[in-house]
Every structure is written in structure tokens, then in C-alpha cells.
Design a protein around this motif. Structure first.
Motif, PDB file in Angstrom:
ATOM      1  N   MET A   1       0.858  -1.202   0.000  1.00 50.93           N
ATOM      2  CA  MET A   1       0.000   0.000   0.000  1.00 50.93           C
ATOM      3  C   MET A   1       0.894   1.252   0.000  1.00 50.93           C
ATOM      4  O   MET A   1       1.924   1.275   0.664  1.00 50.93           O
ATOM      5  N   PRO A   2       0.480   2.245  -0.672  1.00 44.61           N
ATOM      6  CA  PRO A   2       1.305   3.463  -0.727  1.00 44.61           C
ATOM      7  C   PRO A   2       1.313   4.210   0.607  1.00 44.61           C
ATOM      8  O   PRO A   2       0.410   4.059   1.419  1.00 44.61           O
ATOM      9  N   VAL A   3       2.363   5.049   0.768  1.00 40.74           N
ATOM     10  CA  VAL A   3       2.531   5.802   2.006  1.00 40.74           C
ATOM     11  C   VAL A   3       2.147   7.269   1.735  1.00 40.74           C
ATOM     12  O   VAL A   3       2.536   7.844   0.711  1.00 40.74           O
ATOM     13  N   CYS A   4       1.421   7.911   2.656  1.00 40.78           N
ATOM     14  CA  CYS A   4       1.003   9.325   2.508  1.00 40.78           C
ATOM     15  C   CYS A   4       2.245  10.210   2.652  1.00 40.78           C
ATOM     16  O   CYS A   4       2.978  10.094   3.654  1.00 40.78           O
ATOM     17  N   PRO A   5       2.519  11.070   1.701  1.00 39.50           N
ATOM     18  CA  PRO A   5       3.697  11.946   1.812  1.00 39.50           C
ATOM     19  C   PRO A   5       3.566  13.013   2.896  1.00 39.50           C
ATOM     20  O   PRO A   5       4.527  13.667   3.241  1.00 39.50           O
ATOM     21  N   SER A   6       2.368  13.175   3.469  1.00 39.89           N
ATOM     22  CA  SER A   6       2.182  14.201   4.486  1.00 39.89           C
ATOM     23  C   SER A   6       2.414  13.642   5.893  1.00 39.89           C
ATOM     24  O   SER A   6       3.197  14.181   6.667  1.00 39.89           O
ATOM     25  N   CYS A   7       1.717  12.499   6.197  1.00 46.60           N
ATOM     26  CA  CYS A   7       1.839  11.946   7.547  1.00 46.60           C
ATOM     27  C   CYS A   7       2.737  10.709   7.605  1.00 46.60           C
ATOM     28  O   CYS A   7       2.933  10.123   8.688  1.00 46.60           O
ATOM     29  N   ASN A   8       3.262  10.266   6.407  1.00 49.33           N
ATOM     30  CA  ASN A   8       4.162   9.113   6.323  1.00 49.33           C
ATOM     31  C   ASN A   8       3.528   7.821   6.854  1.00 49.33           C
ATOM     32  O   ASN A   8       4.200   6.951   7.413  1.00 49.33           O
ATOM     33  N   LEU A   9       2.194   7.705   6.755  1.00 48.35           N
ATOM     34  CA  LEU A   9       1.491   6.480   7.149  1.00 48.35           C
ATOM     35  C   LEU A   9       0.886   5.835   5.914  1.00 48.35           C
ATOM     36  O   LEU A   9       0.632   6.542   4.912  1.00 48.35           O
ATOM     37  N   GLN A  10       0.622   4.533   6.007  1.00 51.62           N
ATOM     38  CA  GLN A  10       0.036   3.835   4.880  1.00 51.62           C
ATOM     39  C   GLN A  10      -1.400   4.255   4.684  1.00 51.62           C
ATOM     40  O   GLN A  10      -2.153   4.434   5.621  1.00 51.62           O
ATOM     41  N   THR A  11      -1.733   4.436   3.378  1.00 46.37           N
ATOM     42  CA  THR A  11      -3.108   4.788   3.058  1.00 46.37           C
ATOM     43  C   THR A  11      -3.964   3.550   3.019  1.00 46.37           C
ATOM     44  O   THR A  11      -3.465   2.426   3.138  1.00 46.37           O
ATOM     45  N   SER A  12      -5.244   3.709   2.731  1.00 47.80           N
ATOM     46  CA  SER A  12      -6.165   2.588   2.749  1.00 47.80           C
ATOM     47  C   SER A  12      -6.144   1.779   1.468  1.00 47.80           C
ATOM     48  O   SER A  12      -6.645   0.656   1.440  1.00 47.80           O
ATOM     49  N   GLY A  13      -5.593   2.281   0.375  1.00 47.94           N
ATOM     50  CA  GLY A  13      -5.602   1.541  -0.879  1.00 47.94           C
ATOM     51  C   GLY A  13      -4.701   2.211  -1.897  1.00 47.94           C
ATOM     52  O   GLY A  13      -4.380   3.392  -1.778  1.00 47.94           O
ATOM     53  N   PRO A  14      -4.285   1.470  -2.934  1.00 49.23           N
ATOM     54  CA  PRO A  14      -3.377   2.050  -3.927  1.00 49.23           C
ATOM     55  C   PRO A  14      -4.033   3.110  -4.780  1.00 49.23           C
ATOM     56  O   PRO A  14      -3.352   3.934  -5.388  1.00 49.23           O
ATOM     57  N   HIS A  15      -5.328   3.094  -4.882  1.00 51.19           N
ATOM     58  CA  HIS A  15      -6.019   4.062  -5.733  1.00 51.19           C
ATOM     59  C   HIS A  15      -6.774   5.121  -4.924  1.00 51.19           C
ATOM     60  O   HIS A  15      -7.653   5.798  -5.429  1.00 51.19           O
ATOM     61  N   ALA A  16      -6.457   5.259  -3.634  1.00 54.85           N
ATOM     62  CA  ALA A  16      -7.164   6.244  -2.797  1.00 54.85           C
ATOM     63  C   ALA A  16      -6.786   7.661  -3.223  1.00 54.85           C
ATOM     64  O   ALA A  16      -5.641   7.936  -3.580  1.00 54.85           O
ATOM     65  N   LEU A  17      -7.731   8.549  -3.183  1.00 59.00           N
ATOM     66  CA  LEU A  17      -7.503   9.949  -3.544  1.00 59.00           C
ATOM     67  C   LEU A  17      -7.075  10.786  -2.342  1.00 59.00           C
ATOM     68  O   LEU A  17      -6.390  11.801  -2.495  1.00 59.00           O
ATOM     69  N   PHE A  18      -7.491  10.370  -1.132  1.00 58.48           N
ATOM     70  CA  PHE A  18      -7.179  11.114   0.070  1.00 58.48           C
ATOM     71  C   PHE A  18      -6.614  10.149   1.114  1.00 58.48           C
ATOM     72  O   PHE A  18      -6.987   8.971   1.173  1.00 58.48           O
ATOM     73  N   CYS A  19      -5.721  10.692   1.954  1.00 59.87           N
ATOM     74  CA  CYS A  19      -5.148   9.875   3.024  1.00 59.87           C
ATOM     75  C   CYS A  19      -6.213   9.633   4.079  1.00 59.87           C
ATOM     76  O   CYS A  19      -6.876  10.592   4.527  1.00 59.87           O
ATOM     77  N   ALA A  20      -6.386   8.348   4.470  1.00 66.07           N
ATOM     78  CA  ALA A  20      -7.390   8.018   5.478  1.00 66.07           C
ATOM     79  C   ALA A  20      -6.988   8.512   6.849  1.00 66.07           C
ATOM     80  O   ALA A  20      -7.807   8.586   7.756  1.00 66.07           O
ATOM     81  N   ARG A  21      -5.703   8.895   7.018  1.00 65.82           N
ATOM     82  CA  ARG A  21      -5.210   9.339   8.320  1.00 65.82           C
ATOM     83  C   ARG A  21      -5.338  10.862   8.515  1.00 65.82           C
ATOM     84  O   ARG A  21      -5.796  11.314   9.538  1.00 65.82           O
ATOM     85  N   CYS A  22      -4.832  11.602   7.472  1.00 60.55           N
ATOM     86  CA  CYS A  22      -4.795  13.072   7.646  1.00 60.55           C
ATOM     87  C   CYS A  22      -5.640  13.830   6.625  1.00 60.55           C
ATOM     88  O   CYS A  22      -5.774  15.043   6.694  1.00 60.55           O
ATOM     89  N   GLY A  23      -6.180  13.059   5.619  1.00 67.92           N
ATOM     90  CA  GLY A  23      -7.020  13.704   4.614  1.00 67.92           C
ATOM     91  C   GLY A  23      -6.242  14.407   3.527  1.00 67.92           C
ATOM     92  O   GLY A  23      -6.815  15.145   2.724  1.00 67.92           O
ATOM     93  N   PHE A  24      -4.928  14.245   3.417  1.00 67.61           N
ATOM     94  CA  PHE A  24      -4.086  14.890   2.399  1.00 67.61           C
ATOM     95  C   PHE A  24      -4.464  14.345   1.030  1.00 67.61           C
ATOM     96  O   PHE A  24      -4.709  13.139   0.875  1.00 67.61           O
ATOM     97  N   ALA A  25      -4.514  15.213   0.032  1.00 69.08           N
ATOM     98  CA  ALA A  25      -4.830  14.782  -1.333  1.00 69.08           C
ATOM     99  C   ALA A  25      -3.637  14.038  -1.878  1.00 69.08           C
ATOM    100  O   ALA A  25      -2.542  14.604  -2.005  1.00 69.08           O
ATOM    101  N   LEU A  26      -3.846  12.720  -2.162  1.00 70.22           N
ATOM    102  CA  LEU A  26      -2.760  11.872  -2.606  1.00 70.22           C
ATOM    103  C   LEU A  26      -2.535  12.012  -4.098  1.00 70.22           C
ATOM    104  O   LEU A  26      -3.480  12.250  -4.851  1.00 70.22           O
ATOM    105  N   PRO A  27      -1.274  11.849  -4.560  1.00 69.09           N
ATOM    106  CA  PRO A  27      -1.031  11.839  -6.001  1.00 69.09           C
ATOM    107  C   PRO A  27      -1.624  10.620  -6.637  1.00 69.09           C
ATOM    108  O   PRO A  27      -1.866   9.604  -5.985  1.00 69.09           O
ATOM    109  N   ASP A  28      -1.919  10.780  -7.970  1.00 68.63           N
ATOM    110  CA  ASP A  28      -2.534   9.672  -8.680  1.00 68.63           C
ATOM    111  C   ASP A  28      -1.551   8.508  -8.726  1.00 68.63           C
ATOM    112  O   ASP A  28      -0.452   8.639  -9.294  1.00 68.63           O
TER     113      ASP A  28
END
Length: 264
Positions: A1-28
């Protein structure tokens, strides 16, 4: 699973648009050219919506309506500037091109102008009485000669005590010649004398009565003279003013001519 560049935590899925932890807009995260559309879980959508809903929104400041007083001041300043520019171009200190400027006529003395129209100060007078006429003269003057017969007329002389001003009154009893014609008769022989120069020779008025004035110069100790011609009921008068003080003599001659009894 990809890591959020803002909070450095794993997101909920590879195609998620927002980080489930901090809500940061993830890159495509989808590989370039992938045809499978990204899927968003209900949990991710709810978290993203809550983050956007909780962010403070700034309402653009509405432009305030124009102040009517400021607008009026601005218009007045513009109008004043226009008026000032017109005044500077066509004001009292300039003249439009092609317009003729007329200068006032000269106010200096005109040659030959009536020399007897000057206002005289009031003086004390005496009255001289002859057989068929009378006249007033300055009280400080004297009768030096009274009714001396000379051919067809009688001569009376009035002068000032210092002798600087003199008036000679020639009276022709019963004469009906007009003053202008009489002046021509007297002027003709005088015009042939040495040093003669005519200065004024024209009709005038004395106290509302018709008269004629002849001013001239001759070669004499007191060259300039003034002769007045008037007609009375009893005859004609030629009143000659001369002397070193010609102004005083002329004033007295005019007084005498204007006070003659029976002047027509």
C-alpha cells in the motif's frame, strides 16, 4: 500500500484519492495508461468530506458601493480643471487670433478747441452801466476807459490793477450783423499784419446765447489774444482779451459777454 507523503502512514488503498489518516490529497497512483478507474471506499469518502467540511472558507469581500460625496468632489475637480484650461487659453490677458483690438482715442488737447469752456471759480463782481447796455466784471478790476468814441463804435477798457490782464469792449450801436460775419470783417485786415497766426475761428455759445470766438497771435509784446463777438438788442459787441495773463483776461471777457444786458 502506498505511504502518505504528508503523515508518512500507509493509506487505505493504492487508488485512494485522500489519506485516510490526515485527509491529504494523494497523487494519482495509477500507472500511466491504466484503464481501470480508481475506486474510493465509503470510509475514504467520508473522511475526505469531513476534512473539507471542517476547513474554514473565506468569503470574498464584496466591493463597497461608491461614496456619492467622493464622486461629487471628483466631478467638481474635473469641471474646475476644464474651466481653468479655457480661462488660461482665452482669458482677459489674451485675444483670439484675427480679432481687431481698438485702442481708445487720445484724450490730449485738440488744436483749435474752444479755449473758453474751462470752468471758472466764482468771483465777486461789479456792474458797469452805459447808456443802453450794462455788464458785470470782476470787482478787483477797474474801468480804465469808458465809452470812448472811435469812428462807428465806442470803446470801453477794463483791466486788472497790475495791468497783466485787460479786456477791451467795442460797442457798435444799432448793428445787426451776425457775430460770424462781424468776425470775418475784423479778421480780414488783421490777417495781413506781421506775425499773424490764426488759432481758433468758429461759433461758440455763451450762457446759451450764440457767439463767435476768434483766437490768434500777432507780433506784439503779448502776442496771443482772444476776441468774442456777440449781438445784443441795442447793437453788436467785440470783446477782446489780451495781456500777459491771458487766462485771466479770457475769463473776464467771457464774464462780460455772458452778463451783457439784452443779449440776443
Amino acid at each position: 500500500m502506498p505511504v502518505c507523503p504528508s503523515c508518512n502512514l500507509q493509506t487505505s488503498g493504492p487508488h485512494a484519492l485522500f489519506c485516510a489518516r490526515c485527509g491529504f490529497a494523494l497523487p494519482d497512483g495509477s500507472p500511466r495508461g491504466a484503464e481501470t478507474p480508481p475506486t474510493v471506499t465509503a470510509e475514504e469518502a467520508a473522511v475526505g468530506f469531513d476534512l473539507f467540511a471542517t476547513r474554514p472558507w473565506r468569503t470574498p469581500a464584496a466591493s463597497s458601493p461608491a461614496d456619492p460625496r467622493a464622486l461629487a468632489v471628483g466631478l467638481a475637480a474635473l469641471a474646475a480643471a476644464v474651466v481653468l484650461s479655457i480661462w488660461l487659453s482665452y482669458g482677459p490677458g489674451s485675444k483670439p487670433a484675427g480679432r481687431e483690438v481698438r485702442l481708445p482715442a487720445a484724450s490730449g488737447p485738440v488744436r483749435g478747441q474752444e479755449p473758453l469752456s474751462r470752468a471758472r471759480p466764482s468771483v465777486n463782481v461789479k456792474r458797469y452801466h452805459a447808456g443802453d447796455y450794462s455788464f458785470a466784471y470782476p470787482s478787483a478790476w477797474r474801468i480804465r476807459q469808458s465809452e470812448r468814441p472811435v469812428t462807428s463804435y465806442r470803446e470801453t477798457v477794463v483791466d486788472r490793477a497790475d495791468g497783466a490782464a485787460k479786456v477791451t469792449i467795442d460797442y457798435s450801436p444799432g448793428e445787426r450783423t451776425e457775430p460770424a460775419a462781424k468776425a470775418l470783417q475784423v479778421e480780414a485786415p488783421t490777417s495781413t499784419t506781421r506775425g499773424y497766426r490764426q488759432i481758433a475761428f468758429r461759433p461758440t455759445s455763451i450762457h446759451g446765447h450764440s457767439a463767435f470766438v476768434w483766437e490768434f497771435e500777432v507780433a506784439d509784446a503779448h502776442p496771443r489774444r482772444v476776441d468774442l463777438f456777440v449781438r445784443a438788442n441795442s447793437g453788436g459787441f467785440a470783446i477782446l482779451a489780451d495781456g500777459s495773463d491771458l487766462e485771466a483776461a479770457t475769463s473776464a471777457a467771457r464774464l462780460i459777454a455772458g452778463s451783457l444786458s439784452g443779449v440776443r
